[in-house]
Write a protein that holds these residues in place. Structure first.
Motif, PDB file in Angstrom:
ATOM      1  N   GLY A   4       0.808  -1.206   0.000  1.00 58.58           N
ATOM      2  CA  GLY A   4       0.000   0.000   0.000  1.00 58.58           C
ATOM      3  C   GLY A   4       0.841   1.255   0.000  1.00 58.58           C
ATOM      4  O   GLY A   4       2.023   1.245   0.352  1.00 58.58           O
ATOM      5  N   SER A  32      -4.302  -2.473   0.263  1.00 58.73           N
ATOM      6  CA  SER A  32      -4.603  -1.072   0.018  1.00 58.73           C
ATOM      7  C   SER A  32      -4.616  -0.809  -1.486  1.00 58.73           C
ATOM      8  O   SER A  32      -5.249  -1.544  -2.234  1.00 58.73           O
ATOM      9  N   TYR A  67      -7.752  10.257  -3.306  1.00 60.23           N
ATOM     10  CA  TYR A  67      -8.460  10.193  -2.047  1.00 60.23           C
ATOM     11  C   TYR A  67      -9.281  11.462  -1.854  1.00 60.23           C
ATOM     12  O   TYR A  67      -9.011  12.493  -2.474  1.00 60.23           O
ATOM     13  N   SER A 126      -9.882  -2.801   1.988  1.00 60.68           N
ATOM     14  CA  SER A 126      -8.428  -2.859   2.040  1.00 60.68           C
ATOM     15  C   SER A 126      -7.800  -1.499   1.773  1.00 60.68           C
ATOM     16  O   SER A 126      -6.701  -1.208   2.245  1.00 60.68           O
ATOM     17  N   CYS A 127      -8.505  -0.650   1.018  1.00 60.16           N
ATOM     18  CA  CYS A 127      -8.018   0.703   0.719  1.00 60.16           C
ATOM     19  C   CYS A 127      -8.427   1.733   1.766  1.00 60.16           C
ATOM     20  O   CYS A 127      -8.034   2.901   1.670  1.00 60.16           O
ATOM     21  N   VAL A 129      -8.062   3.732   4.294  1.00 62.35           N
ATOM     22  CA  VAL A 129      -7.136   4.373   5.224  1.00 62.35           C
ATOM     23  C   VAL A 129      -7.931   5.086   6.316  1.00 62.35           C
ATOM     24  O   VAL A 129      -8.773   5.936   6.017  1.00 62.35           O
ATOM     25  N   THR A 144     -10.558  -2.541   7.975  1.00 63.52           N
ATOM     26  CA  THR A 144      -9.866  -1.337   7.533  1.00 63.52           C
ATOM     27  C   THR A 144      -8.661  -1.692   6.660  1.00 63.52           C
ATOM     28  O   THR A 144      -8.459  -2.851   6.282  1.00 63.52           O
ATOM     29  N   ASP A 145      -7.873  -0.679   6.361  1.00 64.06           N
ATOM     30  CA  ASP A 145      -6.729  -0.729   5.460  1.00 64.06           C
ATOM     31  C   ASP A 145      -5.874  -1.989   5.647  1.00 64.06           C
ATOM     32  O   ASP A 145      -5.367  -2.252   6.736  1.00 64.06           O
ATOM     33  N   SER A 151       3.164  -2.123   5.455  1.00 66.08           N
ATOM     34  CA  SER A 151       2.846  -1.653   4.110  1.00 66.08           C
ATOM     35  C   SER A 151       2.890  -2.762   3.070  1.00 66.08           C
ATOM     36  O   SER A 151       2.195  -2.695   2.053  1.00 66.08           O
TER      37      SER A 151
END
Length: 250
Positions: A4, A32, A67, A126-127, A129, A144-145, A151
Motif C-alpha cells: 500500500g 490497500s 483520495y 483494504s483501501c 485508510v 480497515t486498510d 505496508s
C-alpha cells in the motif's frame, strides 16, 4: 505482493510493465492500493492499458485515483470512491488466484480473503485508510486498510503457500516518519502478520528513498503519475535478473 501507499500505486503499474508475460506467477496478492492494482493484474489487464488508467484517467474509464480532499472520515468522496472500486472489480475476472489483505479494525489483527470470495467491498475495505476513507463492516466485522500493520504484508502470500515472492514496496523504509510512528503505535496494540517462513525467498522492488511528498501520496496528479510509472518500470527492469534467479530456484 503489492503493498500500500496511496497514489504511489502508479509505481506498481510501471513495475508490471516490466514483469508482464515474463514470469508464470501462481498468485497475486495486494494490500490497500495494491489490492486494486493486483485485481487488475490478476484479471489479465494489459500492463500498457492499466498504466494508461493511471496516466490519463478519463470519464467512463476506471476512474480518477484520488483520495477525498477533506481529512474527515470519508469526507467528500464515498460515492466516487465506491464507484471507482466497483468499476475496477466488475471490469476484471481473475485468471490466477488473488488474495486481498485486510485488517480487523477492532482486534487489530490481519486477515486475507481470496478468490473466488473477493467482492468489491473487500477491495474497498483494504483501501480504507483510517481518517481518510470510509470504514467498512465486512463479513460481520469492521474492517480497515490492509496495509495498516505493515505496508507490504507478506503473510497474505505465505499463508497461501507462497515460498518465492516478488514484493513491490511503494513505501520504502516504511514511509514518512509520521506514518512509521503511527504504525508502530498500532502494532504495539495489534497483532501484525507473521514473518515469511524459513526458506522463503523474497525479491524486493522498491526505490531507495521515499517516492514523493505527502501531497503526492494523497492526491493524484498527471506529473506525479508519469514520473512514478516510469520509475517503477525502470527499477523493475533492473530487478529482472534477481526475479529470474528466483524463478530458477523452483
Amino acid at each position: 505482493m503489492l503493498g500500500g501507499g496511496g497514489m504511489f500505486g502508479a509505481y506498481q503499474a510501471g513495475v508490471w510493465q516490466a514483469l508482464e508475460g515474463r514470469f508464470p506467477f501462481d498468485l497475486i496478492a495486494g494490500a490497500s492500493i495494491g489490492a486494486l492494482n493486483g485485481w487488475a493484474i490478476a484479471g489479465g489487464c494489459p500492463a500498457r492499458t492499466w498504466a494508461e488508467q493511471w496516466l490519463n484517467p478519463e470519464p467512463g474509464s476506471l476512474g480518477v485515483f484520488r483520495y477525498p480532499r477533506g481529512l474527515r472520515p470519508g469526507a467528500g468522496g464515498r460515492g466516487a470512491f465506491e464507484a471507482l472500486v466497483r468499476r475496477v472489480h466488475a471490469s476484471f475476472q481473475p485468471r490466477v488466484p488473488f488474495c486481498v489483505a485486510l485488517t480487523d479494525l477492532l482486534r487489530l489483527t490481519p486477515y486475507a480473503v481470496c478468490t473466488p470470495d473477493v467482492e468489491w467491498v473487500h477491495l474497498a475495505a483494504s483501501c480504507a485508510v483510517p481518517l481518510l476513507l470510509p470504514q467498512y463492516r465486512v463479513d460481520g466485522r469492521w474492517t480497515t486498510d490492509g496495509g495498516l500493520l505493515g505496508s507490504v504484508p507478506l503473510w497474505a502470500a505465505t499463508r497461501q503457500g507462497a515460498t518465492r515472492i516478488v514484493a513491490v514496496n511503494i513505501l520504502p523504509r516504511g514511509g514518512p516518519w509520521w506514518l512509521r510512528a503511527a504504525r508502530a503505535g498500532v502494532r504495539l496494540a495489534g497483532h501484525p502478520g507473521e514473518d515469511p517462513p524459513a526458506g522463503a525467498a523474497v525479491v524486493w522492488i522498491e526505490h531507495p528513498r521515499p517516492l514523493g511528498a505527502m501531497r503526492e501520496m494523497l492526491a493524484w496528479s498527471p506529473e506525479s503519475a508519469r514520473r512514478l510509472v516510469e520509475l517503477g518500470r525502470r527499477e523493475a527492469e533492473a530487478a529482472l535478473p534477481a526475479v529470474e534467479s528466483l524463478f530458477r530456484t523452483f
